[in-house]
Design a protein around this motif. Structure first.
Motif, PDB file in Angstrom:
ATOM      1  N   GLY A 171       5.643  32.434 -15.765  1.00  6.93           N
ATOM      2  CA  GLY A 171       6.517  31.357 -16.178  1.00  6.93           C
ATOM      3  C   GLY A 171       5.891  29.985 -16.149  1.00  6.93           C
ATOM      4  N   ARG A 172       5.323  29.552 -17.292  1.00 11.53           N
ATOM      5  CA  ARG A 172       4.981  28.144 -17.430  1.00 11.53           C
ATOM      6  C   ARG A 172       6.274  27.336 -17.486  1.00 11.53           C
ATOM      7  N   LYS A 173       7.291  27.931 -18.108  1.00 12.75           N
ATOM      8  CA  LYS A 173       8.617  27.320 -18.132  1.00 12.75           C
ATOM      9  C   LYS A 173       9.657  28.438 -18.114  1.00 12.75           C
ATOM     10  N   VAL A 174      10.659  28.269 -17.238  1.00 10.68           N
ATOM     11  CA  VAL A 174      11.768  29.216 -17.137  1.00 10.68           C
ATOM     12  C   VAL A 174      13.055  28.416 -17.077  1.00 10.68           C
ATOM     13  N   VAL A 175      13.966  28.654 -18.024  1.00  8.57           N
ATOM     14  CA  VAL A 175      15.243  27.943 -18.041  1.00  8.57           C
ATOM     15  C   VAL A 175      16.361  28.948 -18.299  1.00  8.57           C
ATOM     16  N   ILE A 176      17.324  29.001 -17.396  1.00  4.80           N
ATOM     17  CA  ILE A 176      18.549  29.774 -17.589  1.00  4.80           C
ATOM     18  C   ILE A 176      19.706  28.831 -17.289  1.00  4.80           C
ATOM     19  N   GLN A 177      20.550  28.596 -18.270  1.00 12.25           N
ATOM     20  CA  GLN A 177      21.600  27.588 -18.100  1.00 12.25           C
ATOM     21  C   GLN A 177      22.869  28.028 -18.820  1.00 12.25           C
ATOM     22  N   ARG A 178      23.987  27.881 -18.120  1.00 12.96           N
ATOM     23  CA  ARG A 178      25.300  28.177 -18.706  1.00 12.96           C
ATOM     24  C   ARG A 178      26.149  26.917 -18.617  1.00 12.96           C
ATOM     25  N   LEU A 179      26.576  26.412 -19.747  1.00 14.38           N
ATOM     26  CA  LEU A 179      27.369  25.192 -19.835  1.00 14.38           C
ATOM     27  C   LEU A 179      28.755  25.527 -20.386  1.00 14.38           C
ATOM     28  N   VAL A 180      29.777  25.344 -19.570  1.00 11.73           N
ATOM     29  CA  VAL A 180      31.155  25.512 -20.023  1.00 11.73           C
ATOM     30  C   VAL A 180      31.576  24.203 -20.671  1.00 11.73           C
ATOM     31  N   TYR A 181      31.807  24.238 -21.990  1.00  8.17           N
ATOM     32  CA  TYR A 181      32.162  23.009 -22.699  1.00  8.17           C
ATOM     33  C   TYR A 181      33.650  22.925 -23.007  1.00  8.17           C
ATOM     34  N   ALA A 182      34.381  24.000 -22.822  1.00  7.15           N
ATOM     35  CA  ALA A 182      35.838  23.995 -22.959  1.00  7.15           C
ATOM     36  C   ALA A 182      36.393  25.098 -22.069  1.00  7.15           C
ATOM     37  N   SER A 183      37.509  24.817 -21.414  1.00  7.40           N
ATOM     38  CA  SER A 183      38.073  25.816 -20.502  1.00  7.40           C
ATOM     39  C   SER A 183      39.589  25.696 -20.492  1.00  7.40           C
ATOM     40  N   PRO A 184      40.248  26.039 -21.597  1.00  9.20           N
ATOM     41  CA  PRO A 184      41.712  25.941 -21.625  1.00  9.20           C
ATOM     42  C   PRO A 184      42.334  26.749 -20.485  1.00  9.20           C
ATOM     43  N   SER A 185      43.107  26.048 -19.657  1.00  7.93           N
ATOM     44  CA  SER A 185      43.652  26.654 -18.449  1.00  7.93           C
ATOM     45  C   SER A 185      45.111  26.272 -18.295  1.00  7.93           C
ATOM     46  N   VAL A 186      45.856  27.147 -17.634  1.00  8.53           N
ATOM     47  CA  VAL A 186      47.259  26.889 -17.365  1.00  8.53           C
ATOM     48  C   VAL A 186      47.596  27.404 -15.978  1.00  8.53           C
ATOM     49  N   ALA A 187      48.430  26.651 -15.264  1.00  8.52           N
ATOM     50  CA  ALA A 187      48.878  27.055 -13.931  1.00  8.52           C
ATOM     51  C   ALA A 187      50.393  26.932 -13.871  1.00  8.52           C
ATOM     52  N   TYR A 188      51.020  27.826 -13.113  1.00  7.36           N
ATOM     53  CA  TYR A 188      52.481  27.827 -12.978  1.00  7.36           C
ATOM     54  C   TYR A 188      52.836  27.850 -11.501  1.00  7.36           C
ATOM     55  N   LYS A 189      53.742  26.961 -11.110  1.00  7.48           N
ATOM     56  CA  LYS A 189      54.172  26.854  -9.716  1.00  7.48           C
ATOM     57  C   LYS A 189      55.492  27.596  -9.543  1.00  7.48           C
ATOM     58  N   PHE A 190      55.401  28.785  -8.920  1.00  5.21           N
ATOM     59  CA  PHE A 190      56.596  29.597  -8.724  1.00  5.21           C
ATOM     60  C   PHE A 190      57.536  28.972  -7.697  1.00  5.21           C
ATOM     61  N   SER A 191      56.966  28.378  -6.679  1.00  4.62           N
ATOM     62  CA  SER A 191      57.755  27.772  -5.611  1.00  4.62           C
ATOM     63  C   SER A 191      56.912  26.683  -4.958  1.00  4.62           C
ATOM     64  N   ASP A 192      57.453  26.089  -3.915  1.00  2.00           N
ATOM     65  CA  ASP A 192      56.702  25.055  -3.206  1.00  2.00           C
ATOM     66  C   ASP A 192      55.457  25.610  -2.525  1.00  2.00           C
ATOM     67  N   THR A 193      55.399  26.936  -2.379  1.00  2.00           N
ATOM     68  CA  THR A 193      54.280  27.531  -1.636  1.00  2.00           C
ATOM     69  C   THR A 193      53.376  28.425  -2.471  1.00  2.00           C
ATOM     70  N   LEU A 194      53.802  28.866  -3.644  1.00  2.00           N
ATOM     71  CA  LEU A 194      53.048  29.865  -4.408  1.00  2.00           C
ATOM     72  C   LEU A 194      52.796  29.408  -5.836  1.00  2.00           C
ATOM     73  N   SER A 195      51.510  29.489  -6.244  1.00  2.00           N
ATOM     74  CA  SER A 195      51.116  29.148  -7.617  1.00  2.00           C
ATOM     75  C   SER A 195      50.134  30.192  -8.133  1.00  2.00           C
ATOM     76  N   ILE A 196      50.114  30.374  -9.443  1.00  2.00           N
ATOM     77  CA  ILE A 196      49.099  31.201 -10.088  1.00  2.00           C
ATOM     78  C   ILE A 196      48.501  30.406 -11.239  1.00  2.00           C
ATOM     79  N   GLY A 197      47.313  30.795 -11.657  1.00  2.00           N
ATOM     80  CA  GLY A 197      46.660  30.096 -12.756  1.00  2.00           C
ATOM     81  C   GLY A 197      45.697  30.987 -13.499  1.00  2.00           C
ATOM     82  N   VAL A 198      45.514  30.669 -14.772  1.00  2.00           N
ATOM     83  CA  VAL A 198      44.601  31.427 -15.639  1.00  2.00           C
ATOM     84  C   VAL A 198      43.796  30.433 -16.461  1.00  2.00           C
ATOM     85  N   GLY A 199      42.512  30.688 -16.586  1.00  2.00           N
ATOM     86  CA  GLY A 199      41.648  29.868 -17.419  1.00  2.00           C
ATOM     87  C   GLY A 199      40.722  30.714 -18.258  1.00  2.00           C
ATOM     88  N   VAL A 200      40.321  30.169 -19.396  1.00  2.00           N
ATOM     89  CA  VAL A 200      39.378  30.864 -20.295  1.00  2.00           C
ATOM     90  C   VAL A 200      38.187  29.933 -20.532  1.00  2.00           C
TER      91      VAL A 200
END
Length: 535
Positions: A171-200
């Motif tokens: 390796g004169r040069k080694v590059v491995i890179q992952r760039l997340v440029y968009a991540s549409p996500s949503v979270a829902y609060k079921f109660s004052d103590t419990l939440s869930i969320g999903v992202g892509v």
């Protein structure tokens, strides 16, 4: 006054996470994804901060109210070093002096991968990155929507300054890179103590490798010694009627320590989506529990490759096929009839992005003191081997048929990595209502076993220590700062890693330091700041 811990559940959670889970770790997971997370040893699943929740636990997005924007800036400096030593009895087919013996490689710089542009040729004293996040929540609504830009995976090593760097053969040069440029996500609060969320997360994956090649193999050494004895200084006129070992002249003399050529790859996956699912449960103000699953991907990259063949193998093949019996021997061993000096084209490869699971607990034994502990697992076992598929047979690779490489249209580089568990610990102290101080500790046992380590991925066990601070202004703007240092060392005696220094006959791809003792290490310094404010 210390707040009483009513049930022992929090203590049991900590014991379960720290006592049952061994201190195992991964490669580049979350090394510089978030200034807050890094300052807390990445133990933030039960306490994700701001837009970092998109990655660390989407359920935590329900903590954001109104419209919020964040800007993140990172800087990192990575140094890798390696030293080569020739042990007693060193012998590669009769060649007993490796020119890299006693040398040290330590002059690397950083490198990054830019979408569309690729890996710049400019050497970077410090690698820099930036992130951006937005979230939207209507007052009183249980729904929160967000997106964020961040880098979940990055390593870039540039050894091109010294053309004779002894580590250039992996390796004169080694590059491995992952760039997340968009991540549409949503979270829902079921109660004052419990939440869930999903992202892509939708990511750009970049890969670049530029390396010189040599093949210190026993057969190549024996053939080179035979040439030296048979051909002498001025060739052998009888050789034309034999195998043509002298026909390539001095340039065609085989030497296991001589550069055979150079290969370079650059490939990308412009849009590679994955899935993040998180749960956050906060049954009391002194206790929080979180869990997140970050899905993996069999990322398919496409790009270009280039092979440059030095005179050694090219002239050797020319001499063989210009003799009487050489063509018979060449056909028997599967040698090409000729090797072009340069050959390139299109390629594809699969670079798995490993799935990740993280479980965490947050405990506040005192209103101003918070302890975080997380257990983390990453499926780096997906990296058993990397396969590069080319659009044609590569003539230089046809020379490896004798060593079991049957298909010259592909290159298979063994990896043999392991999926590991490890833990992270974080401490946060609220000095004032506006100012918080943080400390983090994360011991990582490498996912690269000692018998698989090499200079392409020189990742030994690491111990990461971090500090950070957070300040919230009257306007609601919050500034988070984090800085980390980590060091790791490795020692690989000869014949203990067949990705690096094995002398077995069929380990020609790829052990460029066969028979040598190799030691070295890695040192990383990185810091970042996030500015979060309403808009």
């Amino acid at each position: 006054m210390l707040r009483p811990m009513r049930p022992p559940g929090a203590l049991l959670c900590v014991l379960a996470l720290t006592g049952v889970v061994p201190a195992r770790a991964a490669l580049t997971d979350n090394l510089a994804t978030s200034p807050v997370a890094m300052s807390l040893g990445n133990a933030v699943t039960a306490d994700p901060s701001g837009h970092d929740a998109v990655h660390f636990n989407p359920a935590g997005l329900t903590r954001l109210s109104g419209k919020v924007k964040s800007d993140t800036f990172f800087g990192a400096k990575l140094r890798v070093f390696s030293t080569f030593h020739q042990p007693d009895g060193f012998d590669i087919g009769g060649f007993k002096e490796d020119p890299v013996n006693g040398l040290t490689s330590s002059g690397n710089a950083q490198s990054i991968f830019l979408p569309i542009v690729g890996s710049p040729k400019a050497r970077l004293p410090v690698a820099v990155a930036a992130g951006l996040g937005f979230s939207f929540n209507e007052p009183g609504s249980p729904w929160t929507f967000a997106t964020s830009t961040y880098v979940p995976q990055a390593v870039g090593i540039d050894r091109t300054r010294d053309p004779e760097d002894p580590a250039r053969f992996q390796g004169r040069k080694v590059v491995i890179q992952r760039l997340v440029y968009a991540s549409p996500s949503v979270a829902y609060k079921f109660s004052d103590t419990l939440s869930i969320g999903v992202g892509v997360p939708i990511a750009h994956q970049g890969f670049a490798l530029d390396t010189d090649m040599r093949f210190p193999n026993q057969l190549i050494g024996i053939m080179g010694e035979l040439q030296n004895a048979w051909c002498g200084d001025n060739g052998n006129p009888v050789d034309t009627f034999f195998l043509g070992l002298c026909g390539g002249g001095k340039d065609g003399r085989l030497n296991p320590f001589k550069r055979a050529g150079n290969m370079s790859f650059e490939a990308t996956a412009p849009a590679d989506p994955t899935l993040n699912i998180g749960v956050l449960w906060e049954p009391a103000d002194w206790l929080g529990l979180g869990a997140v699953y970050q899905g993996g991907s069999k990322t398919v990259l496409t790009g270009r490759y280039h092979f440059h063949a030095d005179p050694m193998f090219r002239k050797f093949v020319e001499g063989m096929y210009a003799s009487l019996l050489g063509p018979v021997a060449g056909a028997t061993f599967g040698f090409p009839t000729e090797i072009p000096e340069d050959q390139g084209g299109n390629m594809t490869m699969v670079l798995p992005f490993p799935a990740h699971v993280q479980l965490g607990a947050k405990i506040k034994p005192h209103p101003r003191v918070q302890l975080n502990v997380d257990a983390m697992w990453t499926d780096w076992g997906q990296w058993n081997q990397l396969t590069f598929q080319f659009d044609q047979n590569v003539k230089l690779l046809e020379m490896a048929r004798l060593f079991g490489q049957a298909d010259p249209s592909k290159l298979v580089i063994p990896r043999g990595y392991k999926s590991r568990w490890h833990y992270g610990l974080g401490l946060q102290v609220a000095v004032t209502p506006k100012l918080k101080l943080r400390m983090g500790y994360e011991p990582r046992k490498s996912s690269v076993p000692t018998d698989k380590i090499d200079l392409i991925a020189p990742m030994p066990d690491l111990t990461i220590r971090s500090v950070g601070a957070s300040y919230t202004a009257d306007s609601g703007t919050r500034i988070d700062f984090g800085a980390s240092v980590t060091n790791g060392h490795y020692d690989v005696p000869a014949n203990t890693s067949c990705n690096l220094n094995c002398t077995n006959f069929f380990n020609v791809i790829y052990n460029p330091y066969a028979g040598l003792d190799v030691s070295g290490g890695i040192r990383i310094r990185y810091a970042g700041v996030t500015i979060t404010k309403p808009f």
